[in-house]
Motif scaffolding. Structure first.
Motif, PDB file in Angstrom:
ATOM      1  N   TYR A  44      40.318  22.533  43.095  1.00 55.59           N
ATOM      2  CA  TYR A  44      41.365  23.738  42.556  1.00 55.59           C
ATOM      3  C   TYR A  44      42.858  23.101  42.639  1.00 55.59           C
ATOM      4  N   VAL A  45      43.191  22.415  43.525  1.00 56.59           N
ATOM      5  CA  VAL A  45      44.637  21.750  43.750  1.00 56.59           C
ATOM      6  C   VAL A  45      45.011  20.988  42.341  1.00 56.59           C
ATOM      7  N   LYS A  46      44.216  20.411  41.681  1.00 57.00           N
ATOM      8  CA  LYS A  46      44.323  19.724  40.654  1.00 57.00           C
ATOM      9  C   LYS A  46      44.337  20.489  39.420  1.00 57.00           C
ATOM     10  N   PHE A  53      51.829  26.735  39.336  1.00 62.31           N
ATOM     11  CA  PHE A  53      52.545  27.085  40.700  1.00 62.31           C
ATOM     12  C   PHE A  53      53.170  25.721  41.101  1.00 62.31           C
ATOM     13  N   GLN A  54      52.539  24.796  41.472  1.00 64.05           N
ATOM     14  CA  GLN A  54      52.667  23.543  41.987  1.00 64.05           C
ATOM     15  C   GLN A  54      52.527  22.387  40.768  1.00 64.05           C
ATOM     16  N   PRO A  55      53.250  21.948  39.964  1.00 68.44           N
ATOM     17  CA  PRO A  55      53.205  21.032  38.872  1.00 68.44           C
ATOM     18  C   PRO A  55      52.548  19.826  39.326  1.00 68.44           C
ATOM     19  N   PHE A  56      52.708  19.325  40.585  1.00 74.74           N
ATOM     20  CA  PHE A  56      52.252  18.219  41.016  1.00 74.74           C
ATOM     21  C   PHE A  56      50.941  18.081  41.506  1.00 74.74           C
ATOM     22  N   GLY A  57      50.405  19.010  41.681  1.00 74.20           N
ATOM     23  CA  GLY A  57      48.817  19.259  42.324  1.00 74.20           C
ATOM     24  C   GLY A  57      48.816  19.037  43.497  1.00 74.20           C
ATOM     25  N   GLN A  58      49.648  19.545  44.430  1.00 75.80           N
ATOM     26  CA  GLN A  58      49.705  19.315  45.950  1.00 75.80           C
ATOM     27  C   GLN A  58      49.795  20.473  46.865  1.00 75.80           C
ATOM     28  N   ILE A  59      49.834  20.491  48.190  1.00 75.14           N
ATOM     29  CA  ILE A  59      50.085  21.538  49.028  1.00 75.14           C
ATOM     30  C   ILE A  59      51.283  21.075  49.885  1.00 75.14           C
ATOM     31  N   PRO A  60      51.784  21.814  50.620  1.00 76.34           N
ATOM     32  CA  PRO A  60      51.562  23.202  50.821  1.00 76.34           C
ATOM     33  C   PRO A  60      52.368  24.127  49.429  1.00 76.34           C
ATOM     34  N   THR A  61      51.805  25.294  49.416  1.00 75.15           N
ATOM     35  CA  THR A  61      53.077  25.917  48.538  1.00 75.15           C
ATOM     36  C   THR A  61      53.226  27.338  49.431  1.00 75.15           C
ATOM     37  N   TYR A  62      54.043  28.122  49.281  1.00 81.42           N
ATOM     38  CA  TYR A  62      54.727  29.340  49.567  1.00 81.42           C
ATOM     39  C   TYR A  62      54.792  30.582  48.771  1.00 81.42           C
ATOM     40  N   ARG A  63      54.488  31.696  49.352  1.00 86.47           N
ATOM     41  CA  ARG A  63      54.484  32.897  48.564  1.00 86.47           C
ATOM     42  C   ARG A  63      54.907  33.815  49.604  1.00 86.47           C
ATOM     43  N   ASP A  64      55.857  34.907  49.218  1.00 85.61           N
ATOM     44  CA  ASP A  64      56.204  36.045  49.960  1.00 85.61           C
ATOM     45  C   ASP A  64      56.532  37.082  48.916  1.00 85.61           C
ATOM     46  N   GLU A  68      58.282  32.264  45.430  1.00 85.93           N
ATOM     47  CA  GLU A  68      57.174  31.238  45.297  1.00 85.93           C
ATOM     48  C   GLU A  68      57.868  30.083  45.215  1.00 85.93           C
ATOM     49  N   ILE A  69      57.409  29.054  46.138  1.00 81.69           N
ATOM     50  CA  ILE A  69      58.106  27.810  46.108  1.00 81.69           C
ATOM     51  C   ILE A  69      57.022  26.728  46.578  1.00 81.69           C
ATOM     52  N   PHE A  70      57.577  25.431  46.289  1.00 82.48           N
ATOM     53  CA  PHE A  70      56.727  24.410  46.803  1.00 82.48           C
ATOM     54  C   PHE A  70      57.565  23.218  47.321  1.00 82.48           C
ATOM     55  N   GLU A  71      57.022  22.235  47.870  1.00 83.69           N
ATOM     56  CA  GLU A  71      57.615  21.034  48.567  1.00 83.69           C
ATOM     57  C   GLU A  71      57.853  21.710  49.897  1.00 83.69           C
ATOM     58  N   SER A  72      57.398  20.901  51.198  1.00 85.46           N
ATOM     59  CA  SER A  72      57.450  21.180  52.392  1.00 85.46           C
ATOM     60  C   SER A  72      58.927  21.237  53.053  1.00 85.46           C
ATOM     61  N   GLY A  73      59.748  20.374  52.291  1.00 89.92           N
ATOM     62  CA  GLY A  73      60.896  20.750  53.086  1.00 89.92           C
ATOM     63  C   GLY A  73      61.707  21.620  52.670  1.00 89.92           C
ATOM     64  N   ALA A  74      61.361  22.403  51.510  1.00 89.89           N
ATOM     65  CA  ALA A  74      62.052  23.731  50.963  1.00 89.89           C
ATOM     66  C   ALA A  74      61.438  24.643  51.713  1.00 89.89           C
TER      67      ALA A  74
END
Length: 217
Positions: A44-46, A53-64, A68-74
């Motif tokens: 599913y991640v790919k 939602f995550q164009p690079f096919g990675q986790i984590p992602t975040y929603r509230d 809706e954002i991705f990248e762990s630092g952000a």
């Protein structure tokens, strides 16, 4: 809605404790904020559904309800700033926290990951053993720079533990079990202090339990 992040249903034993959803979990625990985790598998991640939602096919992602954002630092910075935890009130100190968060991801993590790629993910390649010493040499050079910058202080900025420290400890945690930090006792102590924080202990326990639960289900 309850803030929701993504994690993996399963990863190999060697990867447990290192997958980047631990960073978001840690930030949530520091904030004392309830959150949900949607566990997804490698297929599913790919998938194109996830990549929208995550164009690079990675986790984590975040929603509230708002983003809706991705990248762990952000994600970490968003969680901390929204809850006003690990976030300096002084604008200059906050800018330095951002600086260290980005430095962890851009200036330190590539060297940490180079070791993992060489010694784990590409260990079967003919050239990996020959390249090991050079990878460690480059990593040690970068760790020496970081050690000098830390300068024996308890935190990177010398004050309260910030989201910049959370990210740096998380990145250096990628060296857990390698022995590399043995040559840098100040950095090893810095990581130990961060990982002993109750929020990290809880986040790590929940992260590890998610794999056990997924297998049991």
């Amino acid at each position: 809605m309850t803030p929701t992040i993504t994690g993996f249903t399963w990863v190999p034993q060697f990867a447990r404790g290192f997958v980047r959803d631990i960073r978001a979990r840690w930030a949530f625990e520091e904030a004392g904020q309830a959150y949900a985790v949607t566990l997804i598998d490698g297929d599913y991640v790919k998938s194109q559904t996830h990549r929208r939602f995550q164009p690079f096919g990675q986790i984590p992602t975040y929603r509230d309800d708002q983003v809706e954002i991705f990248e762990s630092g952000a994600i970490v910075m968003y969680i901390c700033e929204r809850a006003n935890v690990l976030t300096p009130a002084d604008p200059a100190a906050r800018a330095r926290a951002v600086q260290w968060l980005i430095a962890a991801l851009n200036s330190v993590e590539p060297f940490v990951m180079a070791l993992a790629i060489n010694d784990i993910f590409e260990a079967d390649r003919d050239w990996s053993k020959k390249r090991h010493d050079k990878v460690v040499e480059d990593l040690n050079g970068r760790l020496k720079d970081l050690s000098d910058a830390l300068g024996g202080r308890a935190t990177l900025d010398g004050g309260d533990f910030t989201f910049g420290d959370l990210m740096m400890v998380s990145v250096l945690g990628g060296l857990r079990g390698t022995g590399v930090l043995d040559s840098f006792p100040d950095l090893a102590a810095y990581v130990a202090r961060g990982e002993q924080r109750p929020a990290h202990v809880k986040a790590m326990a929940d992260h590890l339990a998610s794999f056990t639960d997924a297998v049991a289900a």
